[in-house]
Design a protein around this motif. Structure first.
Motif, PDB file in Angstrom:
ATOM      1  N   UNK A  99      23.813  57.767  11.524  1.00 17.85           N
ATOM      2  CA  UNK A  99      25.211  58.084  11.819  1.00 17.85           C
ATOM      3  C   UNK A  99      25.317  58.600  13.258  1.00 17.85           C
ATOM      4  N   UNK A 100      26.539  58.686  13.734  1.00 17.42           N
ATOM      5  CA  UNK A 100      26.771  59.250  15.064  1.00 17.42           C
ATOM      6  C   UNK A 100      26.269  60.697  15.110  1.00 17.42           C
ATOM      7  N   UNK A 101      26.442  61.416  13.988  1.00 23.16           N
ATOM      8  CA  UNK A 101      25.975  62.810  13.929  1.00 23.16           C
ATOM      9  C   UNK A 101      24.450  62.879  14.019  1.00 23.16           C
ATOM     10  N   UNK A 102      23.772  61.946  13.348  1.00 19.49           N
ATOM     11  CA  UNK A 102      22.307  61.905  13.423  1.00 19.49           C
ATOM     12  C   UNK A 102      21.851  61.685  14.865  1.00 19.49           C
ATOM     13  N   UNK A 103      22.512  60.750  15.534  1.00 19.97           N
ATOM     14  CA  UNK A 103      22.127  60.426  16.910  1.00 19.97           C
ATOM     15  C   UNK A 103      22.386  61.609  17.840  1.00 19.97           C
ATOM     16  N   UNK A 104      23.504  62.286  17.637  1.00 20.16           N
ATOM     17  CA  UNK A 104      23.817  63.464  18.455  1.00 20.16           C
ATOM     18  C   UNK A 104      22.767  64.544  18.246  1.00 20.16           C
ATOM     19  N   UNK A 105      22.400  64.773  16.990  1.00 21.89           N
ATOM     20  CA  UNK A 105      21.383  65.789  16.672  1.00 21.89           C
ATOM     21  C   UNK A 105      20.056  65.437  17.347  1.00 21.89           C
ATOM     22  N   UNK A 106      19.639  64.188  17.238  1.00 20.82           N
ATOM     23  CA  UNK A 106      18.367  63.765  17.840  1.00 20.82           C
ATOM     24  C   UNK A 106      18.389  63.978  19.347  1.00 20.82           C
ATOM     25  N   UNK A 107      19.492  63.619  19.979  1.00 19.41           N
ATOM     26  CA  UNK A 107      19.581  63.724  21.439  1.00 19.41           C
ATOM     27  C   UNK A 107      19.583  65.156  21.950  1.00 19.41           C
ATOM     28  N   UNK A 108      19.868  66.123  21.081  1.00 23.44           N
ATOM     29  CA  UNK A 108      19.870  67.532  21.482  1.00 23.44           C
ATOM     30  C   UNK A 108      18.480  68.157  21.379  1.00 23.44           C
ATOM     31  N   UNK A 109      17.557  67.450  20.733  1.00 24.47           N
ATOM     32  CA  UNK A 109      16.220  68.001  20.504  1.00 24.47           C
ATOM     33  C   UNK A 109      15.256  67.607  21.616  1.00 24.47           C
ATOM     34  N   UNK A 110      14.145  68.347  21.668  1.00 26.94           N
ATOM     35  CA  UNK A 110      13.034  67.979  22.552  1.00 26.94           C
ATOM     36  C   UNK A 110      11.760  68.576  21.969  1.00 26.94           C
ATOM     37  N   UNK A 111      10.635  68.155  22.522  1.00 27.73           N
ATOM     38  CA  UNK A 111       9.349  68.668  22.083  1.00 27.73           C
ATOM     39  C   UNK A 111       9.021  68.265  20.659  1.00 27.73           C
ATOM     40  N   UNK A 112       8.329  69.152  19.947  1.00 22.87           N
ATOM     41  CA  UNK A 112       7.896  68.841  18.582  1.00 22.87           C
ATOM     42  C   UNK A 112       9.081  68.639  17.630  1.00 22.87           C
ATOM     43  N   UNK A 113      10.183  69.341  17.854  1.00 28.35           N
ATOM     44  CA  UNK A 113      11.366  69.157  17.009  1.00 28.35           C
ATOM     45  C   UNK A 113      11.894  67.727  17.171  1.00 28.35           C
TER      46      UNK A 113
END
Length: 170
Positions: A99-113
């Motif tokens: 979903x768009x929400x999934x993609x937004x969440x992924x793009x906010x992360x970095x590193x091991x998360x």
């Protein structure tokens, strides 16, 4: 090479059916979303294995997008709209889409998360691609599309195994 077929012969090399068209129309946005997920891994992922996997996904799926686009053009079929990558699960289309929400969440992360979220999401994404490719193999008619579907099943099943092993070792 002609991609049209006369109804009388039924087996000309370029003959395709509705399943072949749907496969290309659904797999293009599916692959495009995989690229959207994979490209940021160059800078956001922390594990070299995740970076390599993402690069491998890009290397495999970009040429497949180009090939499927060429098929649709040669068949006179419509191209998927740019926003087609989202919310196609309702009509049996592109399974495993985020979903768009999934993609937004992924793009906010970095590193091991990021690594963990990327692997979790890409497993689901690949499972959807494998499901669509299996349908193409059983119901499609265009030989090159069926061959591509087989390659997708083989490569993405192997990548799912790799991703599951990476998750186990985190």
């Amino acid at each position: 090479m002609s991609t049209s077929a006369t109804p009388a012969t039924g087996q000309q090399p370029g003959q395709h059916n509705d399943q072949d068209v749907m496969f290309a129309q659904m797999m293009i946005p599916h692959h495009q979303q995989a690229l959207e997920m994979a490209k940021p891994a160059k800078t956001k992922a922390s594990m070299p294995q995740v970076k390599k996997l993402a690069a491998d996904i890009e290397k495999a799926q970009d040429p497949e997008i180009k090939q499927m686009t060429a098929w649709l053009t040669s068949w006179g079929a419509s191209m998927p709209s740019p926003g087609a990558s989202m919310d196609h699960s309702g009509h049996g289309g592109a399974e495993g889409m985020m979903s768009a929400q999934d993609m937004t969440k992924l793009n906010k992360l970095s590193g091991m998360a990021y690594d963990k979220a990327f692997l979790d999401m890409m497993i689901k994404h690949h499972q959807g691609a494998v499901t669509m490719a299996k349908k193409e193999q059983t119901s499609g008619q265009f030989p090159a599309a069926k061959t591509m579907a087989g390659a997708i099943i083989t490569s993405q099943t192997a990548e799912i195994t790799t991703m599951r092993n990476l998750l186990k070792n985190m």
